[in-house]
Design a protein around this motif. Sequence first.
Motif, PDB file in Angstrom:
ATOM      1  N   ALA A  76       0.861  -1.182   0.000  1.00 48.07           N
ATOM      2  CA  ALA A  76       0.000   0.000   0.000  1.00 48.07           C
ATOM      3  C   ALA A  76       0.900   1.236   0.000  1.00 48.07           C
ATOM      4  N   SER A  77       0.653   2.176  -0.936  1.00 48.20           N
ATOM      5  CA  SER A  77       1.531   3.344  -0.974  1.00 48.20           C
ATOM      6  C   SER A  77       1.097   4.414   0.006  1.00 48.20           C
ATOM      7  N   THR A  78      -0.090   4.250   0.596  1.00 48.34           N
ATOM      8  CA  THR A  78      -0.514   5.168   1.655  1.00 48.34           C
ATOM      9  C   THR A  78      -1.494   4.419   2.547  1.00 48.34           C
ATOM     10  N   SER A  79      -1.885   5.038   3.641  1.00 45.97           N
ATOM     11  CA  SER A  79      -2.848   4.366   4.504  1.00 45.97           C
ATOM     12  C   SER A  79      -4.259   4.695   4.036  1.00 45.97           C
ATOM     13  N   GLY A  80      -5.178   3.756   4.263  1.00 45.61           N
ATOM     14  CA  GLY A  80      -6.549   3.989   3.829  1.00 45.61           C
ATOM     15  C   GLY A  80      -7.342   2.703   3.793  1.00 45.61           C
ATOM     16  N   ARG A  81      -8.395   2.701   2.963  1.00 45.83           N
ATOM     17  CA  ARG A  81      -9.306   1.568   2.921  1.00 45.83           C
ATOM     18  C   ARG A  81      -9.297   0.985   1.509  1.00 45.83           C
ATOM     19  N   ILE A  82      -9.336  -0.351   1.464  1.00 48.93           N
ATOM     20  CA  ILE A  82      -9.432  -1.016   0.164  1.00 48.93           C
ATOM     21  C   ILE A  82     -10.869  -0.848  -0.315  1.00 48.93           C
TER      22      ILE A  82
END
Lengths: 503, 337
Positions: A76-82
Motif C-alpha cells: 500500500a503506498s498510503t494508509s486507507g481503505r481497500i
Amino acid sequence: MSRQLHTFPGGLKLATFKHLSDSEMAQQQALPERLILPLQQHIGIPAEPVVRIGDQVLKGQVIARANGYVSLPVHASTSGRIIDIGDYPVPHPSGLNAPCIVIEADGLDQWGEITPTHEYASVDPQELQTVICECGISGLGGAGFPAHVKIREGVDNAVDTLIINGVECEPYITCDARLIQEKAQYVVAGTRMIGHAVQARHCVIAIEDDMPASYQALAELVGEDIELVTVPARYPAGGEKQLIQVITGKTVPSGGLPIHVGIVMHNVATAAAVYRAVTRGEPIISRYVTISGNVERPRNLQVLLGTPVKDCLANCGFTDDGRSKIILGGPMMGMRVRNPDIPITKTTNCILIQRHEPAPPALPCIRCGRCAEVCPVRLQPQQLYWHAESGNFRAAQSYHLFDCIECGLCAYVCPSHIPLVQYFRYAKSKVAETERRERGAEYSLTRFLEKNARAERLRADRARPLPPDTSQALAEKRSYIEAAVARSKQKKELLQKDQADDD
Amino acid sequence: MTTEYSSPPHLHDGTTVTGLMAKVGLALVPGLLIYLWWFGSGILIQCLLAVSAALLCEWLLLRVTGKPAMYLKDGSVIVTALLFAFSLSPFTPWWITVLGISFAVVFAKHLYGGLGYNLFNPAMAGYVFILLCFPAQLNQWPSVGVTPDFSDYLAIIFSGHMSTGIDALSGASPLNHMKSQLNNMAMIPEIISNPIYGTIGGRGWEIINTAFLAGGLWLLFSRTIRWHIPAAVLGGLFGCSLCLYISDSAIHVAPFFHLFSGGTMLGAFFIATDPVTAPTTALGRVLYGVLIGIVVFAIRTWGGYPDGFAFAVLIANMFAPLISHYTTPPVMGQEHL
Ligand code: SF4
Ligand code: SF4
C-alpha cells in the motif's frame, strides 16, 4: 580509474531536451484520493491479493503477495481503505484492463511497521535477497524485472562486474539524473549493498558524459571500491547489452543474459530503492517521474505508486486541448496512452506530452540502408520488414527478429516513414503465438496419453493383490526408488545438455 | 474502458523520400548550368520531355495498379527522368527520349512492382534500351566550340530526323573519338593534341564532370548519399586505368582522363547511388562500386561502346541482392555462434 571504453555498433546522437526538466528539484506529488495498484508491475507472475474490500491498510503494508519465484509483492503506498479489487486500465501495450487493488486514501499517510536490516555487510546475501524481494523491488529502469532474481543469478554465478546504470539515453527523461543529484548517497550505498550481495569483483556506476551535475554528486561519494564511468551520450547507450559492451567490451550472446558474461546490471533507482529497503525496511511505494514535453512546467515529481497520470499532468499545468498525445516512457520507446486515468507504476519513468501530428503515410522501402546503419544490434531492419510485411514471420525470425531491442532508431531515420517497430512487434507476437499453439497441441496430446496411461495403471494396480510387507517387498521398493532417481538424474542431464545446445 | 496505444518511436529525424529526391535534384543544378553553357539549351528540352513523359507514365501506371496518386509526390520518377535526360545526347530526337523514359518507367520500374521493388536502375535500363535500338542517333554530340542555339535544337529534336545541317554542328564525343583513334593504331600523345581534348579530359566534359563532382560532394556532406559507392566506383575506375597506364602510357589514357570524361561523375555520385538497386550493406556497397568501376573501364577500353556506365550499372544491379546477402554482418551476440 580510467577505464578503457568500447563502442557499440550503430546508435545516434539525439537532441536530448533534458534541459526542460533537469534543473528543478523534484517536487512531491500530492496524495490523491484514490490509488490504483496493479497486481503486476513487474515482469513475471502477478501478485496475489491478501486483503479484502473494506480492509484498512497502513502505508507500506503488503496488500498482495508474491506468487512464485519470479514475482513481487505489492504494498500500500498510503494508509486507507481497500475499496475495490478488480480490472482497471493499466499501462500495458495490450491496452487491456488488468487486476488492480484500489485504495481510498485516509489522508493520514500513516506508516505500518517496517523492519530495518542495518549492517548489510554482515548480512548473508541470501537474506539480502529476501529483503529486496519482500520490499517489492523490480528494475526501475523500464523493463521491470524483479531485482532479486537478477541478484540471485549474481549470487549463484561468479560476477566480474556489477554495473549500476545511470545512463538515461532517451530524450526528455531526467528522473534518474534528478535522483542521483538529490539522493546520491542512496545510490552509492545501494550500489555497495548489491555489490556485496552478488560479491562482484568490480562495481561501476555508469552515467552519460553530458550529466556533469550527476557526476559531481556521485564523485564526492564513491570511494576506491566503486568506479564512476561516463560514457558518450549516444542513443541507446543505456540499453543493457549496449552499456555492457561500452563498459566491458563484452558482447552478451544472442538470447543470453548479462550474467553469462559475468555481469549484473541494475538501474540507479533500483540501487537507491535497495538502500531504503535494507537500511530502513521501506518497500517501494514511490518513484521519481519526469513530466516533460508540451506542458507548462516540465519537471520531475516524486510520486506515490498508484497515483493517476492525470494528477501528475495537472500538477505540471497540462490542459488537454485534444491535440496532445500522452506518452508513458521516452519518445523512442515509450507507449502512447489514451486514458489519463491509468496509474503510475514501478516502471513509469516519464510522462511525455507531444503535439499530435498525423503520421505521414508510409511509402515503400527504398532500401536506402539508413535503418541498418543505426541499428545497435546490427540487424538489417529492411530485410526484417520485407519478411514481416509479407507475413513471412518465420523468415523474419531467421533474420534474428528476436534480437531486436525495439530501440526505435530504424523507424526514426526511415525516409519512407515505415512504422518498422510496429511491424517487428507484430511479427514477434505472431511467432510467439504460433509457438504457443504448437506447444499447446503437443501438450494436450501428452496430457491425453498420460491420462490414459494413468487409468490403465490404476486398473492394473487394483487387479494386483497387495504384496506382503516382507523384506523382499522392501528391497523391491528401494530398487524401484533408486531406478526412479537414476531416471530423473538422466533426464536432468539430458535437459542440461539440451540447454547447452541451445546456447 | 480500454486504453489504446500506438507504436513508438514518437520522434522522427525528418528525412523524407521527397526530401532526399529534392536534394538529388538540387545537386544536379551545377552540372546542368555548365551543360547549358557548354552545349546550349538542348539539355533543357530533353529534361522537359523526359520529365513530362515520365510523370504521365507514372500517373497512368499508378492508376492501373491501383496505387495512391500520392506516390507521384515522392519525386523519384522525376529524378529518374533527369538522370535519363543527362545520359542522352542533346540532339536525341524527341520520340526516342519519350520511348526510352517510358520503357524505364513502365518496364524497369512498375512491372517489377514500382518504387522500391525494381531490380534494375530504371534510368539506365531505359537508356540501354534505346541505345540498343537506335545506336546511331545517340552518338551525335555537339562539336566542340559550337553551341547550337535554341532554334537549332528545336529543329533537330522535333524535325523527326537529323537533317538541317546537323553534320556541321555535331561530332564524336571525346571518349568516342579516343576509342576510334586507338582502334586506328594512333598513339595517345598524338590523339590528345586534337582540340576536342582539354587539360585532363575531353574539353567541356572535364568542366561538366567537375560540376557533377561538386554536386556529388554536397550530397555526401548533406548525408543524402553515403561515400561507399562513389568512392568505390571512382577507385575501381582509377585503379584499373592506373595499372594499364603504368604498363604502357602510349596506348592507355591517364587515369584522370577516365575520371573526368563521359558520364563518370554523374554515374558515380548520382546513378550508381540509387539505393533501391544497390546493396544495403557498407561492404556490399564498396564491392558493388568497385564492380561498376571495373566494368566501366573494361567497356571503355575493350568494349563496343565509348562509355559503359549504363551497362556497368545494370550488370552490377544483377549482383546486388547476392552481394547484400553475402556481406551482411553478424548480428550482435551472434559472432561466436
Ligand atoms: S530506412 Fe526505411 S526506406 Fe531505408 S532501407 Fe530502412 S526501411 Fe527501407
Ligand atoms: S528497433 Fe530493432 S531493428 Fe530497429 S534499430 Fe532498434 S534494434 Fe535495430
